[in-house]
Write a protein that holds these residues in place. Structure first.
Motif, PDB file in Angstrom:
ATOM      1  N   PRO A  71     -36.901 -14.820 -39.448  1.00 14.04           N
ATOM      2  CA  PRO A  71     -36.862 -16.278 -39.345  1.00 14.04           C
ATOM      3  C   PRO A  71     -35.472 -16.857 -39.595  1.00 14.04           C
ATOM      4  O   PRO A  71     -35.128 -17.906 -39.060  1.00 14.04           O
ATOM      5  CB  PRO A  71     -37.837 -16.738 -40.427  1.00 14.04           C
ATOM      6  N   ASP A  72     -34.650 -16.172 -40.397  1.00 13.04           N
ATOM      7  CA  ASP A  72     -33.333 -16.718 -40.694  1.00 13.04           C
ATOM      8  C   ASP A  72     -32.372 -16.561 -39.523  1.00 13.04           C
ATOM      9  O   ASP A  72     -31.250 -17.046 -39.574  1.00 13.04           O
ATOM     10  CB  ASP A  72     -32.756 -16.050 -41.936  1.00 13.04           C
ATOM     11  N   ALA A  73     -32.825 -15.864 -38.475  1.00 12.93           N
ATOM     12  CA  ALA A  73     -31.955 -15.691 -37.312  1.00 12.93           C
ATOM     13  C   ALA A  73     -31.974 -16.914 -36.399  1.00 12.93           C
ATOM     14  O   ALA A  73     -31.189 -17.006 -35.467  1.00 12.93           O
ATOM     15  CB  ALA A  73     -32.359 -14.443 -36.528  1.00 12.93           C
ATOM     16  N   ILE A  74     -32.883 -17.840 -36.681  1.00 11.92           N
ATOM     17  CA  ILE A  74     -32.942 -19.059 -35.863  1.00 11.92           C
ATOM     18  C   ILE A  74     -31.847 -20.010 -36.297  1.00 11.92           C
ATOM     19  O   ILE A  74     -32.023 -20.847 -37.164  1.00 11.92           O
ATOM     20  CB  ILE A  74     -34.312 -19.760 -35.998  1.00 11.92           C
ATOM     21  N   ASN A 104     -47.363 -11.894 -30.125  1.00  9.46           N
ATOM     22  CA  ASN A 104     -46.507 -12.982 -30.599  1.00  9.46           C
ATOM     23  C   ASN A 104     -46.183 -12.797 -32.078  1.00  9.46           C
ATOM     24  O   ASN A 104     -46.348 -13.720 -32.880  1.00  9.46           O
ATOM     25  CB  ASN A 104     -47.204 -14.336 -30.400  1.00  9.46           C
ATOM     26  N   ALA A 105     -45.728 -11.588 -32.398  1.00 16.14           N
ATOM     27  CA  ALA A 105     -45.519 -11.251 -33.808  1.00 16.14           C
ATOM     28  C   ALA A 105     -44.579 -12.247 -34.487  1.00 16.14           C
ATOM     29  O   ALA A 105     -44.835 -12.680 -35.610  1.00 16.14           O
ATOM     30  CB  ALA A 105     -44.964  -9.838 -33.942  1.00 16.14           C
ATOM     31  N   GLU A 106     -43.528 -12.653 -33.773  1.00 18.84           N
ATOM     32  CA  GLU A 106     -42.606 -13.640 -34.358  1.00 18.84           C
ATOM     33  C   GLU A 106     -43.351 -14.925 -34.671  1.00 18.84           C
ATOM     34  O   GLU A 106     -43.158 -15.544 -35.713  1.00 18.84           O
ATOM     35  CB  GLU A 106     -41.461 -14.002 -33.420  1.00 18.84           C
ATOM     36  N   GLY A 107     -44.193 -15.314 -33.727  1.00 18.11           N
ATOM     37  CA  GLY A 107     -44.964 -16.532 -33.911  1.00 18.11           C
ATOM     38  C   GLY A 107     -45.872 -16.439 -35.126  1.00 18.11           C
ATOM     39  O   GLY A 107     -45.960 -17.365 -35.927  1.00 18.11           O
ATOM     40  N   PHE A 108     -46.522 -15.310 -35.271  1.00 15.08           N
ATOM     41  CA  PHE A 108     -47.416 -15.112 -36.412  1.00 15.08           C
ATOM     42  C   PHE A 108     -46.638 -15.258 -37.722  1.00 15.08           C
ATOM     43  O   PHE A 108     -47.068 -15.940 -38.652  1.00 15.08           O
ATOM     44  CB  PHE A 108     -48.060 -13.726 -36.330  1.00 15.08           C
ATOM     45  N   ASN A 155     -45.150 -25.871 -33.806  1.00 15.60           N
ATOM     46  CA  ASN A 155     -46.219 -26.566 -33.107  1.00 15.60           C
ATOM     47  C   ASN A 155     -46.628 -25.835 -31.830  1.00 15.60           C
ATOM     48  O   ASN A 155     -47.807 -25.576 -31.593  1.00 15.60           O
ATOM     49  CB  ASN A 155     -45.749 -27.984 -32.756  1.00 15.60           C
ATOM     50  N   ASP A 156     -45.645 -25.474 -31.030  1.00 16.16           N
ATOM     51  CA  ASP A 156     -45.918 -24.744 -29.790  1.00 16.16           C
ATOM     52  C   ASP A 156     -46.678 -23.469 -30.070  1.00 16.16           C
ATOM     53  O   ASP A 156     -47.669 -23.154 -29.410  1.00 16.16           O
ATOM     54  CB  ASP A 156     -44.591 -24.365 -29.113  1.00 16.16           C
ATOM     55  N   VAL A 157     -46.173 -22.732 -31.053  1.00 17.06           N
ATOM     56  CA  VAL A 157     -46.732 -21.415 -31.332  1.00 17.06           C
ATOM     57  C   VAL A 157     -48.158 -21.533 -31.853  1.00 17.06           C
ATOM     58  O   VAL A 157     -49.061 -20.824 -31.406  1.00 17.06           O
ATOM     59  CB  VAL A 157     -45.830 -20.692 -32.357  1.00 17.06           C
ATOM     60  N   TYR A 158     -48.354 -22.441 -32.767  1.00 19.41           N
ATOM     61  CA  TYR A 158     -49.687 -22.608 -33.360  1.00 19.41           C
ATOM     62  C   TYR A 158     -50.676 -23.050 -32.287  1.00 19.41           C
ATOM     63  O   TYR A 158     -51.820 -22.604 -32.226  1.00 19.41           O
ATOM     64  CB  TYR A 158     -49.636 -23.638 -34.488  1.00 19.41           C
ATOM     65  N   THR A 159     -50.224 -23.946 -31.409  1.00 23.88           N
ATOM     66  CA  THR A 159     -51.089 -24.403 -30.327  1.00 23.88           C
ATOM     67  C   THR A 159     -51.455 -23.257 -29.400  1.00 23.88           C
ATOM     68  O   THR A 159     -52.597 -23.134 -28.955  1.00 23.88           O
ATOM     69  CB  THR A 159     -50.386 -25.522 -29.535  1.00 23.88           C
ATOM     70  N   SER A 160     -50.494 -22.388 -29.159  1.00 27.19           N
ATOM     71  CA  SER A 160     -50.776 -21.271 -28.257  1.00 27.19           C
ATOM     72  C   SER A 160     -51.796 -20.330 -28.905  1.00 27.19           C
ATOM     73  O   SER A 160     -52.669 -19.780 -28.226  1.00 27.19           O
ATOM     74  CB  SER A 160     -49.477 -20.545 -27.887  1.00 27.19           C
ATOM     75  N   LEU A 161     -51.718 -20.175 -30.220  1.00 32.27           N
ATOM     76  CA  LEU A 161     -52.733 -19.367 -30.921  1.00 32.27           C
ATOM     77  C   LEU A 161     -54.101 -20.014 -30.798  1.00 32.27           C
ATOM     78  O   LEU A 161     -55.091 -19.362 -30.438  1.00 32.27           O
ATOM     79  CB  LEU A 161     -52.354 -19.212 -32.400  1.00 32.27           C
ATOM     80  N   ALA A 162     -54.154 -21.313 -31.064  1.00 34.25           N
ATOM     81  CA  ALA A 162     -55.440 -22.020 -31.004  1.00 34.25           C
ATOM     82  C   ALA A 162     -56.026 -21.938 -29.594  1.00 34.25           C
ATOM     83  O   ALA A 162     -57.232 -21.697 -29.426  1.00 34.25           O
ATOM     84  CB  ALA A 162     -55.246 -23.476 -31.429  1.00 34.25           C
TER      85      ALA A 162
END
Lengths: 233, 233
Positions: free
Chosen positions: B31-34, B106-110, B66-73
């Motif tokens: 996450p710190d790479a962002i 989507n491991a990064e997303g998780f 937001n994008d990532v969580y929505t894609s999971l949902a």
DNA sequence: TGTACATCAGTGAACGCGCGTTCACTGATGTAC
DNA sequence: TGTACATCAGTGAACGCGCGTTCACTGATGTAC
């Protein structure tokens, strides 16, 4: 040279303080808050003084992980061993309760071990805390082994082979628990998943908007867990 | 003005690319790479160009979450809805399988959603993705509600009250699933724990030294899960 | 169709910051005779 | 007990780095008449 010298003692104390401060920083600012400069600032010394105690920042982090993981292994082992071997359900519940208790009082430690790695940190090969990691894993297998005599009837058709597990783990289990089938190891991993899941949801705050009683949910989980293994409640 | 203008389209494309690159950076460097500079470097532009698309770094991270969580949902809802309502076990398994599949791809997303927050990131009040979070939570409760008719006999003595849950959650459940008792909500949270635990152990690499077949462990978990709810396998 | 103007994506230099790490050093604590 | 020397914890300045963010700007793309 009667007892440990003064210098030696001071050195040990400073080393301990560095680690304590580092964990404290992590608990308030996340894993990325562990910086040599912040630690030094907190301790009222200069950053490079820390080099007298740890060769490098990664060294410090490795020591931290090792300490923390060992303290977890100590806690769960002790709780389990306080319960007699002929009470497998009690041992599972004791281990699991100690696991959650330890995680709650050492939330930073839990994150350090099970969460994202410290930014920029490179673990030594073999991992940062192989021994403690192994103790926790072996402890879980032991719990499953204790429950197996009563549980096996319920998992008769479970379709696991030794090849479903890491060769090292398989060899070790077969040596330490002769006769224990691979299905029991699968149960150990599943138990780990149950406990880890609820605890990490709680630690990372995802239960906060759901329930003010995560302890009660956890207790219900443990009750169902031992029941699902065919053990008397 | 026939269709969307060229500029608009380019703008949307660049915005999408920034997000994609940010997730890619996170997947390889945590996450710190962002960082705005790293994203810009990757895209062959200067760091401040990103300010044309996002007011601030935290803004970008919020959008990402937001994008990532929505894609999971979306993923879990779709999988569940592909299974008929009269097959509660199938719906649980579909939801849970989609959950793990999504997490693995989507491991990064998780990590972004469930792991340590991005260093230095301050979420907006109300959380970064309240709607998606709610959808996932409501989905879980729906699964428990579907299973309840058959499960209730097994959880008769479960000792839960509405006060054991967040008032908001309690109110909502009582409105959406009238007659569903608090014990069923506890089951929903426990299910979440089971799934989250195994998946996050896998994502964070803690299963790597244990089993080459985490999928098989997960499947066994699901089998036992629906069985434990009194549902036909 | 051609020209004048507005829009706006992206540049490049700069700011102040905190970081890990190195270096030559100081001054107090301990040790040997 | 006193003196000379060794040890060693910690200092202070400096290095090079990457970061988020600001600023005044350039030059291409679109729009109005």
């Amino acid at each position: 040279m009667a007892t440990t010298g003064r210098r030696e003692r001071l050195r040990a104390e400073t080393t301990a303080e560095i680690k304590k401060v580092a964990l404290g920083l992590m608990s308030s600012g996340g894993p990325d808050a562990i910086t040599l400069r912040a630690i030094a600032r907190e301790m009222g010394m200069t950053a490079n003084a820390i080099y007298g105690y740890f060769a490098t920042r990664d060294d410090l982090v490795t020591t931290l992980i090792n300490d923390v993981y060992t303290s977890l292994a100590d806690a769960v082992d002790a709780a389990r061993d306080a319960c007699p071997t002929d009470d497998p359900a009690g041992r599972i519940i004791a281990w699991a309760t100690a696991f959650r208790d330890w995680a709650l009082t050492n939330a930073e430690g839990f994150r350090l071990i099970y969460g994202d790695p410290v930014p920029g940190y490179q673990a030594p090969e073999g991992g940062a805390a192989p021994e403690a990691e192994h103790r926790v894993c072996a402890g879980l297998t032991g719990l499953a082994a204790g429950a197996w005599p009563q549980a096996k009837a319920l998992f008769a058709e479970a379709d696991f082979q030794w090849s479903d597990f890491d060769p090292g783990l398989a060899a070790e289990v077969r040596e330490e628990f002769p006769g224990l089938p691979p299905a029991a190891v699968a149960i150990a991993l599943r138990i780990w998943g149950h406990l880890h899941g609820l605890v990490s949801l709680e630690i990372y705050g995802h239960l906060r908007g759901q329930t003010p009683r995560p302890d009660k949910i956890y207790r219900a989980e443990l009750t169902q867990l031992v029941r699902g293994l065919g053990l008397p409640a």
